[in-house]
Design an enzyme around this catalytic site. Sequence first.
Site, PDB file in Angstrom:
ATOM      1  N   GLU A 102       1.795  -1.544  13.259  1.00 52.34           N
ATOM      2  CA  GLU A 102       1.917  -3.004  13.263  1.00 52.34           C
ATOM      3  C   GLU A 102       2.448  -3.545  14.584  1.00 52.34           C
ATOM      4  OE1 GLU A 102       2.661  -3.538   8.465  1.00 52.34           O
ATOM      5  OE2 GLU A 102       4.371  -3.368   9.819  1.00 52.34           O
ATOM      6  N   GLN A 106       4.418   3.488  13.689  1.00 53.88           N
ATOM      7  CA  GLN A 106       4.321   4.548  12.690  1.00 53.88           C
ATOM      8  C   GLN A 106       2.980   5.252  12.842  1.00 53.88           C
ATOM      9  OE1 GLN A 106       4.232   1.331   9.601  1.00 53.88           O
ATOM     10  NE2 GLN A 106       2.931   2.785   8.526  1.00 53.88           N
ATOM     11  N   TRP A 123       0.825  -1.215   0.000  1.00 52.60           N
ATOM     12  CA  TRP A 123       0.000   0.000   0.000  1.00 52.60           C
ATOM     13  C   TRP A 123       0.855   1.260   0.000  1.00 52.60           C
ATOM     14  CZ3 TRP A 123      -1.054   3.390   4.435  1.00 52.60           C
ATOM     15  CH2 TRP A 123      -0.279   3.085   5.568  1.00 52.60           C
TER      16      TRP A 123
END
Length: 777
Positions: free
Chosen positions: A487, A601, A356
């Site tokens: 994540e 992130q 992505w």
Amino acid sequence: MMRQYLKKDEWKIIEEGFNPEHHTASESIFSLGNGQMGQRANFEEAWSGPTLRGSYIAGVYYPDKTRVGWWKNGYPEYFAKVINSPNWIGIDVNINDETLDLFKVSKVENFVRILDMKKGVLQRQFTATLNNGIRVSVTTERFLSMERPEVGAIRFSVTPENDDCNLIITPFIDGDVKNEDANYDEKFWNILSAEASAFEASLLSQTKKLDFRVGFAAKSIITGGETSNIQPIQNATFAGNQISLKAKKGEKIIVNKYVGVCSSLYHPAEQLLSQAKKQASEAAEVGFDNLLTEHAAHWENIWKHSDIKILGDVAAQQGIRFNIFQLNQTYTGKDERLNIGPKGFTGEKYGGSTYWDTEAYCIPFFLMTAPQKVVKNLLIYRYKHLGKAIENAQKLGFTDGAALYPMVTMNGEECHNEWEITFEEIHRNGAIAFAIHNYIRHTGDDAYLEQYGLEVLIGIARFWSQRATYSQEKQKFVILGVTGPNEYENNVNNNWYTNKIAQWCLNYAREAIDIVEKNNPQRLEEIIKKVKLDRNTETNMWKSVADNLYFPYYEEEGIFLQQDGYMDKEQITTDELSPSIRPLNQHWSWDRILRSCFIKQADTLQGIYLFEEEYDTETIRRNFAFYEPRTVHESSLSPCVHSILAARIGNVDKAYELYLRTSRLDLDDYNREVHEGLHITSMAGTWMSIVEGFGGKRVYDDRKLRLAPCIPEQWHEYSFRIRFRGNDLEVRVNQEQVEITCHGTGSTSLLLYNEEVDIPAGKSICKPLINNYYAKN
């Protein structure tokens, strides 16, 4: 802990002094590419030290069988990998019966390696004293032609410094290669032929699966010395020439090696060798210097449209140009079958497949710096994979044309086998839908919806409406069991960003149907019939889900809560972490990471970045103040979004700090992983940090170009060029004023600090700088 061993220069990456410990990192940093092929900066001559030898062909991949501890329904059977291809740069040098190998010689002096980004050339020079006492100076120069994307050229010279000597120079092509990341140590190539004749060599390779074929042909020309023998050599996987000659002290021996590389993506299989030989022969006729001249001219045109100039800060200048250079040599937009892997042509991690990252980071860069067709080809790439996206969703139990685009792919099939990513990181669907919207509002190409985009948006909306669950307890729709952009947390419920992008997708699909109906009702009927859309029933369901979707919120701080239960975690900030345990993913167990509050992130802030128009400055400031101190930035995609938002709220010092981190992530090896390859896709975020961060560039749903520049105190001036609706604009910002020049053939209008300004073709306007405008308004 940064690793800083490269000299700072505005146009060059320079490594002075020879340190084998830096070699694999430098192999990544000094990589070359031309959109159609690329290679790590391996030495031409023999090297027996640590290395990741890598040469890659765009679009050629291998379905390496998945390796997992246990199988789960829905797992992909393979991981698609851009594979290490036959090595064509080799030029072995033997001097008085000793091989030139910098890992084994007695002494290396005057070593300099230079990547000239202005011209796209890799250069190297050194003096080596061999164990037999012979001292030689060597210079090398090579490039992958941007003008002739099937041609590579090398100039390799060796000069005996202290005595006459006997040389054996062996230019070759070697098909006995392997991938470092092969799951079962399998070699991926069959070598169908290897042939050599005087000064020429060729090799035809075939992947063991999928039948990709690549032909290689090399033609070498040697000047200097007294040649005594030319011995073609070949075996099942190798073709080359041993050229014996005598060289006098101080005499320069020059090898010019021209290589043609032709793949079955562009030529019939039976013509690959003849085409490769033709490319090599034509390149030799043109000559090294002329090839380099046309290659450098191609780069000059690229830099004309994509360069960012920074005065007063060499580190910042070098960082942005390095990122822009790598992006442009990785992807040229000429082939809609190709995309941009996270490592590009610089390493094997992530398989070289499409993520992505392309839609979320690379498309904004190419939208503003490249011709419109470049981004359109990236979108068409996804359109052509829509059928596979529907199949991917079916494997997970979705029905009726719901589409889930893969997290990782080469051909549209999911090939990522970590369950928390494959099954849960579904926000990737939203990035693809948003890219369509972003393209249209920047270009005005509404026809894209009826041609391609609407079918994709319908498939994505169907997925989100089925993925949401109605909660009786909340009396809202919820989205359960996901992994957001962060994540470092898996299987969470109601990730704010995922819910936000889902809601937006559902609304945009309905809006797109209305747009196509208005512009081309006949085409809408064709699409409805093709995808079997029950317009009233389905769109009403999409509206119901979007209008009633649940969003977690933390009242005490006045912030959007990253997901349900986030505040149950121990709330500590990154300044409380010892540098000795960073990055966390190299020191902590996964269990410990998952239980921590630390964010890999931008997650919630990713949503605020995309939909900033919906929020006032104070809302953005509160969320930034809460989440940024908890973010460890251990994803390359992280610093740029934070830098943009920091500039948006007026924290220019923080924006500058994070800009340096994103722009020099690989040059300074922040996460100690550059030896695995560069972070190509996140490099687009470096450009975004300047143009959208300091430049304040925005295009909201009113489709009006907006600029609100600010400038760090460390910079005297910066400038950038952007394309918008056919116009070519140059923006120059210093500590006092903003100058905007229209280089296009027509006039343009835009909002500068919310003031409408008109700029005639070929003219400029100047306005006073209003630092931190967005933060004050």
